[in-house]
Enzyme design. Structure first.
Site, mmCIF file in Angstrom:
data_model
loop_
_atom_site.group_PDB
_atom_site.id
_atom_site.type_symbol
_atom_site.label_atom_id
_atom_site.label_comp_id
_atom_site.label_asym_id
_atom_site.label_seq_id
_atom_site.Cartn_x
_atom_site.Cartn_y
_atom_site.Cartn_z
ATOM 1 N N CYS A 130 87.861 -20.099 6.499
ATOM 2 C CA CYS A 130 88.355 -20.769 6.574
ATOM 3 C C CYS A 130 89.544 -20.887 6.140
ATOM 4 C CB CYS A 130 87.457 -21.341 4.929
ATOM 5 S SG CYS A 130 88.454 -22.152 4.099
ATOM 6 N N GLY A 131 90.363 -22.360 6.680
ATOM 7 C CA GLY A 131 91.261 -22.224 6.574
ATOM 8 C C GLY A 131 92.397 -23.078 6.460
#
Length: 284
Positions: A130-131
């Protein structure tokens, strides 16, 4: 969190940092194998995973879990693909510091870029999958996407040639089975540059940094990027931000990734496997 150190690959220190070796991207550990045949080795090579702090002009911006390799490429690529800087010339200095809790990439950027960064008020804790953690608003999550230059889509045989070559150019993956790869391939599918990381976003950022550091504005003129993961919208966003015209993914593309690729005029190919691949969007 104390980081186990194995073989030293490099030793890069920031001014004033406590002298400590950069950990290897590989870590050897003792294992018990259940159900194996007689003589199975009792040790295994696993991928190292460390916190890497992105610090700009003395202010911590993000902490990403990453492989401790090609960190200068990582810092430059992340800064560009996240829109923190607009060109490599705006990154004046990058120092790598190693401490007991992790690694710090201490970057000095242009004043106008730092002012813009402070306005964003982002304080995200990165993860391998997840960014967007900590993003404060929808407008930050879905930034305007850059339209890529006109291009010819790669020939089917070029995609297949690149797939064949990717596995041979992923030494960390072959030893650990735990890392992603991002490769730049020429128009014939010959692999030119590869970077690996435990995080798919990180691997792409490292590839971006490596190519731009060496080739500047010509880094992505002719060819396509190949990633060993799914094509999420963020992989498309990062690619478009630096002018990558075509992104090929070993796994599937998401619906948002397809829409963003269409908006950018990018060729997006997924489920790239030996003998077949799926073209989601194509620039004619």
């Amino acid at each position: 969190m104390s980081l186990p150190l194995s073989k030293v690959e490099d030793s890069v220190m920031s001014p004033g940092a406590q002298e400590q070796a950069l950990p290897s991207a590989l870590f050897e550990t003792t294992v018990d194998v259940c159900g194996g045949i007689e003589g199975t080795p009792k040790s295994d090579l696993v991928a190292e995973e460390v916190p890497v702090a992105m610090v700009y002009n003395g202010i911590s911006h993000a902490v990403m879990m990453a492989s401790p390799s090609d960190l200068e490429d990582f810092g430059l690529g992340f800064s560009l693909s996240e829109g923190i800087i607009d060109c490599p010339e705006q990154l004046f200095q990058l120092d790598v510091g190693v401490g007991k809790q992790g690694i710090t990439l201490d970057m000095h950027i242009a004043g106008e870029c730092f002012a813009r960064l402070k306005e964003q008020r982002r304080n995200m804790t990165g993860r391998t999958g997840c960014g967007l953690c900590g993003t404060e608003s929808l407008s930050q999550a879905l930034r305007p996407i850059q339209e890529v230059p006109n291009h010819a889509s790669p020939h089917d045989r070029s995609v297949q040639a690149a797939l064949h070559g990717l596995r041979q150019n992923q030494p960390l993956q072959s030893k650990t089975g735990a890392t992603h790869g991002a490769a730049w391939c020429d128009s014939e599918g010959r692999i030119q540059t590869v970077r690996e990381d435990i995080g798919r976003h990180n691997a792409l950022d490292k590839l971006i940094g490596a190519r731009i550091a060496r080739y500047g504005p010509n880094a992505f003129n002719d060819g396509f990027a190949l990633i060993s993961s799914r094509a999420s919208f963020e992989m498309v966003q990062k690619s478009a931000s630096v002018g990558i015209r075509c992104l090929v993914a070993v796994s599937a593309a998401t619906a948002l990734a397809i829409r963003r690729a269409e908006e950018a005029g990018m060729t997006l190919i997924g489920f790239a496997r030996p003998g077949r691949h799926v073209i989601y969007t194509r620039k004619h």
